[in-house]
Design an enzyme around this catalytic site. Structure first.
Site, PDB file in Angstrom:
ATOM      1  N   ASP A  66       0.848  -1.197   0.000  1.00 46.13           N
ATOM      2  CA  ASP A  66       0.000   0.000   0.000  1.00 46.13           C
ATOM      3  C   ASP A  66       0.880   1.242   0.000  1.00 46.13           C
ATOM      4  OD1 ASP A  66      -1.160   0.575   3.429  1.00 46.13           O
ATOM      5  OD2 ASP A  66       0.769  -0.136   2.722  1.00 46.13           O
ATOM      6  N   TYR A  68       2.923   4.752   0.795  1.00 47.01           N
ATOM      7  CA  TYR A  68       3.555   5.331   1.983  1.00 47.01           C
ATOM      8  C   TYR A  68       2.531   6.175   2.731  1.00 47.01           C
ATOM      9  CZ  TYR A  68       8.027   4.104  -0.270  1.00 47.01           C
ATOM     10  OH  TYR A  68       9.069   3.446  -0.857  1.00 47.01           O
ATOM     11  N   PHE A  79       6.781   1.941  -4.162  1.00 55.21           N
ATOM     12  CA  PHE A  79       8.164   2.109  -3.689  1.00 55.21           C
ATOM     13  C   PHE A  79       8.769   3.474  -4.034  1.00 55.21           C
ATOM     14  CE2 PHE A  79       7.698  -2.541  -4.038  1.00 55.21           C
ATOM     15  CZ  PHE A  79       8.011  -2.907  -2.732  1.00 55.21           C
ATOM     16  N   HIS A 188      10.772  -9.454   0.906  1.00 53.16           N
ATOM     17  CA  HIS A 188      10.479  -8.028   0.763  1.00 53.16           C
ATOM     18  C   HIS A 188      11.751  -7.218   1.014  1.00 53.16           C
ATOM     19  CE1 HIS A 188       8.603  -4.106   1.510  1.00 53.16           C
ATOM     20  NE2 HIS A 188       7.551  -4.588   0.850  1.00 53.16           N
TER      21      HIS A 188
END
Length: 224
Positions: A66, A68, A79, A188
Site C-alpha cells: 500500500d 507510503y 516504492f 520483501h
C-alpha cells in the site's frame, strides 16, 4: 467521482469501474475526506501508476502493498517517492540490490517515474491509505480491483515479468499465467527481511535477460 485514467486502461478496466464495489470505494474515500481525514496519495495521484504506464506498454510489474503513509511520500507509484523526498528504507535496499546486481550507482532521487515511462507498472495492491495508518484501506475494495488488474494483464498480454517481493506479493501468483509470463519472487526489501533473500536476488538482470530472450527491449534501470 469520474475516474481519470489513461485511455487504454479505461478500456480494459471499465467493467470494474461500473461494479458496485468500486462505487463503494469512491464513497468511502469521499466520506473520509469530508470527515477531515488525510488520505495519501492525493486524488490526482491515485491512478498515477496507470497514467504513467499505459496498458499497451506494460512489460514489468512491481507490486507493492500500500502507499507510503507519511506526509509527501506517496505519489501513486509503488516504492517511489517524489523528487526531493528522503528515500525510505525499502527503496534504499532496492537501490542496494541494483548496485550489487548491475553496478548502478545510488541515485540522488527516489523518484521511479523513469521506470514507469519504460513500461514498468509500479502497482500498489491498495491505491490509498490514511495518514500514519498503514494498511488502513486494505479492506475497502482495492484488493479486488488490483487483483483484477493483475489478472487482466496476465490474460491479455504476453511475456510480462512480475516481480513479487514478500509473502503478500507472492500470494498474487494465483492470478498470473506462468506459461505466458515470468514470475520472480523474493523476500520483501524492507530492512526486516531484505537479508532473507531480497539482497542478492538479481531480479533486475534476470528481468532484462528474459525480456531480451523474447526479442523485447531491456529496461534501463539507471536513475539520475
Amino acid at each position: 467521482m469520474e475516474v481519470t485514467i489513461e485511455s487504454s486502461w479505461k478500456q480494459v478496466l471499465q467493467q470494474e469501474f461500473d461494479q458496485p464495489y468500486f462505487q463503494e470505494i469512491v464513497l468511502f474515500l469521499k466520506a473520509a475526506i469530508r470527515s477531515g481525514k488525510t488520505i495519501y496519495p492525493s486524488g490526482a495521484n491515485i491512478f498515477h501508476a496507470f497514467n504513467s504506464t499505459p496498458f499497451d506498454q506494460v512489460r514489468v510489474v512491481i507490486l507493492g502493498q500500500d502507499p507510503y503513509h507519511n506526509p509527501q511520500q506517496a505519489h501513486g507509484l509503488s516504492f517511489s517517492v517524489p523528487e526531493g523526498i528522503a528515500k525510505p528504507p525499502s527503496l534504499m535496499n532496492i537501490f542496494k540490490e541494483l548496485h550489487q546486481d548491475i553496478g548502478m550507482p545510488t541515485p540522488t532521487s527516489g523518484n521511479l517515474e523513469n521506470w514507469a515511462a519504460q513500461g514498468v507498472l509500479l502497482l500498489n495492491a491498495a491505491l490509498s491509505v490514511e495518514a500514519h495508518q498503514p494498511m488502513s484501506h486494505s479492506k475497502i475494495g482495492w484488493h479486488r480491483f488490483t487483483n483484477e488488474v493483475i489478472r487482466i494483464i496476465s490474460e491479455k498480454k504476453e511475456n510480462v515479468v512480475f516481480l513479487l517481493w514478500g509473502n503478500f506479493a507472492k500470494s498474487k501468483q494465483e492470478f498470473i499465467d506462468t506459461q505466458k509470463h515470468l514470475v520472480l519472487t523474493a523476500a520483501h526489501p524492507s530492512p526486516l527481511s531484505a537479508h532473507q533473500g531480497f539482497l542478492g536476488c538479481k531480479h533486475f538482470s534476470h528481468t532484462n535477460e528474459w525480456l531480451t530472450s523474447k526479442g523485447l527491449a531491456a529496461i534501463d534501470w539507471t536513475l539520475p
